[in-house]
Scaffold this motif. Sequence first.
Motif, PDB file in Angstrom:
ATOM      1  N   UNK A 162      21.146  31.756  29.477  1.00  0.00           N
ATOM      2  CA  UNK A 162      21.358  33.026  28.783  1.00  0.00           C
ATOM      3  C   UNK A 162      22.509  33.808  29.402  1.00  0.00           C
ATOM      4  N   UNK A 163      22.560  33.847  30.726  1.00  0.00           N
ATOM      5  CA  UNK A 163      23.630  34.595  31.402  1.00  0.00           C
ATOM      6  C   UNK A 163      24.989  33.998  31.085  1.00  0.00           C
ATOM      7  N   UNK A 164      25.073  32.682  31.069  1.00  0.00           N
ATOM      8  CA  UNK A 164      26.347  32.030  30.730  1.00  0.00           C
ATOM      9  C   UNK A 164      26.732  32.290  29.279  1.00  0.00           C
ATOM     10  N   UNK A 165      25.751  32.371  28.409  1.00  0.00           N
ATOM     11  CA  UNK A 165      26.034  32.563  26.985  1.00  0.00           C
ATOM     12  C   UNK A 165      26.554  33.965  26.680  1.00  0.00           C
ATOM     13  N   UNK A 166      26.047  34.972  27.384  1.00  0.00           N
ATOM     14  CA  UNK A 166      26.380  36.362  27.031  1.00  0.00           C
ATOM     15  C   UNK A 166      27.435  36.973  27.954  1.00  0.00           C
ATOM     16  N   UNK A 167      27.970  36.211  28.878  1.00  0.00           N
ATOM     17  CA  UNK A 167      29.012  36.714  29.771  1.00  0.00           C
ATOM     18  C   UNK A 167      30.220  35.773  29.748  1.00  0.00           C
ATOM     19  N   UNK A 168      31.270  36.200  30.425  1.00  0.00           N
ATOM     20  CA  UNK A 168      32.484  35.379  30.510  1.00  0.00           C
ATOM     21  C   UNK A 168      32.395  34.331  31.614  1.00  0.00           C
ATOM     22  N   UNK A 169      31.252  34.262  32.296  1.00  0.00           N
ATOM     23  CA  UNK A 169      31.127  33.318  33.403  1.00  0.00           C
ATOM     24  C   UNK A 169      31.272  31.873  32.934  1.00  0.00           C
ATOM     25  N   UNK A 170      30.876  31.592  31.700  1.00  0.00           N
ATOM     26  CA  UNK A 170      30.965  30.226  31.178  1.00  0.00           C
ATOM     27  C   UNK A 170      32.411  29.743  31.086  1.00  0.00           C
ATOM     28  N   UNK A 171      33.373  30.684  31.060  1.00  0.00           N
ATOM     29  CA  UNK A 171      34.783  30.315  30.949  1.00  0.00           C
ATOM     30  C   UNK A 171      35.468  30.173  32.311  1.00  0.00           C
ATOM     31  N   UNK A 172      34.759  30.550  33.383  1.00  0.00           N
ATOM     32  CA  UNK A 172      35.356  30.456  34.709  1.00  0.00           C
ATOM     33  C   UNK A 172      35.421  29.000  35.157  1.00  0.00           C
ATOM     34  N   UNK A 173      36.487  28.682  35.895  1.00  0.00           N
ATOM     35  CA  UNK A 173      36.714  27.318  36.372  1.00  0.00           C
ATOM     36  C   UNK A 173      36.859  27.320  37.895  1.00  0.00           C
ATOM     37  N   UNK A 174      36.759  26.156  38.485  1.00  0.00           N
ATOM     38  CA  UNK A 174      37.001  26.019  39.922  1.00  0.00           C
ATOM     39  C   UNK A 174      38.411  26.514  40.227  1.00  0.00           C
ATOM     40  N   UNK A 175      38.529  27.363  41.244  1.00  0.00           N
ATOM     41  CA  UNK A 175      39.810  27.949  41.616  1.00  0.00           C
ATOM     42  C   UNK A 175      40.006  29.348  41.087  1.00  0.00           C
ATOM     43  N   UNK A 176      39.177  29.779  40.118  1.00  0.00           N
ATOM     44  CA  UNK A 176      39.309  31.122  39.561  1.00  0.00           C
ATOM     45  C   UNK A 176      38.864  32.179  40.564  1.00  0.00           C
ATOM     46  N   UNK A 177      39.477  33.348  40.458  1.00  0.00           N
ATOM     47  CA  UNK A 177      39.133  34.491  41.299  1.00  0.00           C
ATOM     48  C   UNK A 177      38.127  35.375  40.574  1.00  0.00           C
ATOM     49  N   UNK A 178      37.096  35.822  41.301  1.00  0.00           N
ATOM     50  CA  UNK A 178      36.084  36.701  40.718  1.00  0.00           C
ATOM     51  C   UNK A 178      35.937  37.953  41.578  1.00  0.00           C
ATOM     52  N   UNK A 179      35.570  39.062  40.930  1.00  0.00           N
ATOM     53  CA  UNK A 179      35.342  40.318  41.643  1.00  0.00           C
ATOM     54  C   UNK A 179      33.943  40.337  42.226  1.00  0.00           C
ATOM     55  N   UNK A 180      33.812  40.836  43.454  1.00  0.00           N
ATOM     56  CA  UNK A 180      32.523  40.867  44.144  1.00  0.00           C
ATOM     57  C   UNK A 180      32.187  42.279  44.601  1.00  0.00           C
ATOM     58  N   UNK A 181      30.946  42.674  44.380  1.00  0.00           N
ATOM     59  CA  UNK A 181      30.433  43.922  44.939  1.00  0.00           C
ATOM     60  C   UNK A 181      29.119  43.646  45.646  1.00  0.00           C
ATOM     61  N   UNK A 182      29.062  44.011  46.919  1.00  0.00           N
ATOM     62  CA  UNK A 182      27.837  43.837  47.697  1.00  0.00           C
ATOM     63  C   UNK A 182      26.769  44.834  47.276  1.00  0.00           C
ATOM     64  N   UNK A 183      25.539  44.513  47.623  1.00  0.00           N
ATOM     65  CA  UNK A 183      24.431  45.435  47.409  1.00  0.00           C
ATOM     66  C   UNK A 183      24.708  46.708  48.213  1.00  0.00           C
ATOM     67  N   UNK A 184      24.736  47.842  47.533  1.00  0.00           N
ATOM     68  CA  UNK A 184      25.131  49.103  48.162  1.00  0.00           C
ATOM     69  C   UNK A 184      24.172  49.525  49.269  1.00  0.00           C
ATOM     70  N   UNK A 185      22.905  49.138  49.166  1.00  0.00           N
ATOM     71  CA  UNK A 185      21.901  49.553  50.158  1.00  0.00           C
ATOM     72  C   UNK A 185      22.245  49.004  51.537  1.00  0.00           C
ATOM     73  N   UNK A 186      22.658  47.739  51.603  1.00  0.00           N
ATOM     74  CA  UNK A 186      22.979  47.126  52.886  1.00  0.00           C
ATOM     75  C   UNK A 186      24.108  47.833  53.605  1.00  0.00           C
ATOM     76  N   UNK A 187      25.117  48.287  52.857  1.00  0.00           N
ATOM     77  CA  UNK A 187      26.260  48.964  53.472  1.00  0.00           C
ATOM     78  C   UNK A 187      25.852  50.306  54.068  1.00  0.00           C
ATOM     79  N   UNK A 188      24.996  51.038  53.362  1.00  0.00           N
ATOM     80  CA  UNK A 188      24.558  52.336  53.875  1.00  0.00           C
ATOM     81  C   UNK A 188      23.649  52.175  55.087  1.00  0.00           C
ATOM     82  N   UNK A 189      22.774  51.171  55.052  1.00  0.00           N
ATOM     83  CA  UNK A 189      21.887  50.930  56.195  1.00  0.00           C
ATOM     84  C   UNK A 189      22.707  50.611  57.430  1.00  0.00           C
ATOM     85  N   UNK A 190      23.742  49.756  57.287  1.00  0.00           N
ATOM     86  CA  UNK A 190      24.583  49.420  58.438  1.00  0.00           C
ATOM     87  C   UNK A 190      25.274  50.660  58.991  1.00  0.00           C
ATOM     88  N   UNK A 191      25.766  51.517  58.121  1.00  0.00           N
ATOM     89  CA  UNK A 191      26.471  52.723  58.568  1.00  0.00           C
ATOM     90  C   UNK A 191      25.533  53.625  59.367  1.00  0.00           C
TER      91      UNK A 191
END
Length: 217
Positions: A162-191
């Motif tokens: 389902x996730x592949x069907x409704x997102x652009x992830x199905x079009x991504x290939x090996x070597x493609x660049x993707x945007x990443x965002x970490x879980x915000x809670x972990x960053x605040x806990x570390x701070x």
Amino acid sequence: MFTGIVEETGKLLSVEKGAASAVLTISARRVLEGTKLGDSIAVNGVCLTVTKKSEDRFSADVMAETLRRSSLGSLSVGASLNLERALAVGDRLGGHIVSGHIDGTGRIVSIRPEDTAVWYRIETDQKILRYIVEKGSVTVDGISLTVATVDARSFQVSVIPHTREVTALSERKVGDTVNLENDIIGKYVERLLRQESGEEPESKGLTMDFLAEHGFY
């Protein structure tokens, strides 16, 4: 704020490049329902402000810092984009808390099918990997996903059909660049832990003394 639950995919219609910034025009339908100028839409996980809109498209300015930190600067016209409107009060939080302020990018190094699921291995910097934990949450191109495995250089996610069907992830290939965002809670806990351990000075917040010191009376 967003949830990482993609509402639709749009197409990049045009890119107007400035000296260090750009204006993206993107086709869309669902995310424009009820959207006004100045509202936020996450585009491949990047929070952008709607500056122009019609029934089937919108435009957004992308500043130099965003182009440096994300994959938006390398997109070609025709690319599929994951789109999500900002979370409204009272909406269900179907994914996890996502700010739309990505931490950096990763590179897909392998794609492997397993029965109905598909495994993606993504290589990224240590500054991002430090916040990624097994069975925790990560946002990949604006999609809220569960981390399946982590090693010293990469992490893996297992994606349902389902996730592949409704997102652009199905079009991504090996070597493609993707945007990443970490879980915000972990960053605040570390701070907070750093402040308690004395590794960095504790912020005193906004005080009357601070305001007076900086010319506010």
